[in-house]
Design a protein around this motif. Sequence first.
Motif, short mmCIF file in Angstrom:
data_model
loop_
_atom_site.label_atom_id
_atom_site.label_comp_id
_atom_site.label_asym_id
_atom_site.label_seq_id
_atom_site.Cartn_x
_atom_site.Cartn_y
_atom_site.Cartn_z
N GLY A 104 -5.96 40.93 -8.31
CA GLY A 104 -5.19 39.69 -9.21
C GLY A 104 -3.58 39.91 -8.43
N PHE A 105 -3.24 40.60 -7.60
CA PHE A 105 -1.90 40.88 -7.34
C PHE A 105 -1.70 40.78 -5.86
N GLU A 106 -2.42 41.47 -5.39
CA GLU A 106 -2.79 41.63 -3.95
C GLU A 106 -1.81 40.99 -2.79
N HIS A 107 -1.92 39.78 -3.59
CA HIS A 107 -1.01 38.18 -2.16
C HIS A 107 -0.36 38.76 -2.45
N LEU A 108 0.91 39.44 -3.76
CA LEU A 108 2.13 39.27 -3.74
C LEU A 108 2.65 40.20 -2.53
N ALA A 109 1.96 41.62 -2.40
CA ALA A 109 2.16 42.64 -1.16
C ALA A 109 2.51 41.60 0.10
N ARG A 110 1.28 41.14 0.38
CA ARG A 110 0.86 40.20 1.83
C ARG A 110 2.09 39.09 1.42
N ARG A 111 2.57 38.65 0.78
CA ARG A 111 3.50 37.60 0.24
C ARG A 111 4.43 38.18 0.88
N GLN A 112 4.98 39.33 0.38
CA GLN A 112 6.47 40.46 0.57
C GLN A 112 6.26 40.44 2.11
N HIS A 113 5.21 41.08 2.97
CA HIS A 113 5.85 41.43 3.93
C HIS A 113 5.99 39.76 5.10
N GLU A 114 5.12 39.05 4.43
CA GLU A 114 4.84 38.61 5.23
C GLU A 114 6.36 36.92 5.96
N LEU A 115 6.81 37.53 4.39
CA LEU A 115 8.51 36.63 3.88
C LEU A 115 9.66 37.62 5.60
N TYR A 116 9.03 39.31 5.45
CA TYR A 116 10.02 39.91 5.84
C TYR A 116 10.40 39.19 7.72
N CYS A 117 8.28 38.77 7.71
CA CYS A 117 8.33 38.52 8.70
C CYS A 117 8.50 37.39 9.44
N ALA A 118 8.89 36.03 8.41
CA ALA A 118 9.43 35.37 8.69
C ALA A 118 10.96 34.92 8.49
#
Length: 213
Positions: free
Chosen positions: A118-132
Amino acid sequence: MPRMPLAERRRQLTEAAIRAMARDGVARTTTRSIAAEAGVSLSVFHYCFDSKQALLESVIETITDHYLGVVKEAIRPRATLRETVRAGFRAYWDHVRARPAEHMLTYELTQYALRQPGFEHLARRQHELYCATYADLIERVSGGGPGFELSVPVPVLARYLAAMTDGLTLNFLVLGDDRAAAEILDMVSEHVAGLVRAVEPIEPADPVQAPVG
């Protein structure tokens, strides 16, 4: 305890969470220890964050903002594009060297999020934020004025830079070789500067002169 606007209280608790997690680890940090670190009651914590996911997302965004501010300041226009790019990397690297525990925490947050159902989206959010973040910085460097264009799409370069700095930071945290890291940053600066090229302005065509009869 003096009343504090909600946004400010959330920032206070987020910074306290970063300190506690960097010191004790994500898994061992509890809401009670974060509240104690911030000097507030547990009820104040739960008023500001309704879930651990919300807290971790705030932690991820705040850590990114910590170094983003210094990098943005560093990439003001300089004599050459390479110097501007290198200054941005140097500012980031100075932040890594000054706050290694905070950067180490970013890797722990990724692993924690991927391992917790249920927390996997936070890892995706983290790396999407880096790219942004990198996309924004690229636009500042190459799109600050007319006459420059990238030879690769911004999203591609942003993902490349996020992956490069992520790997280089982990390499430094493990090996502690600052000289090797500086040499790699110089190489990447040259590479990135080479991907931005000047565009010659198009001169308006001379009007066609009618023949004199």
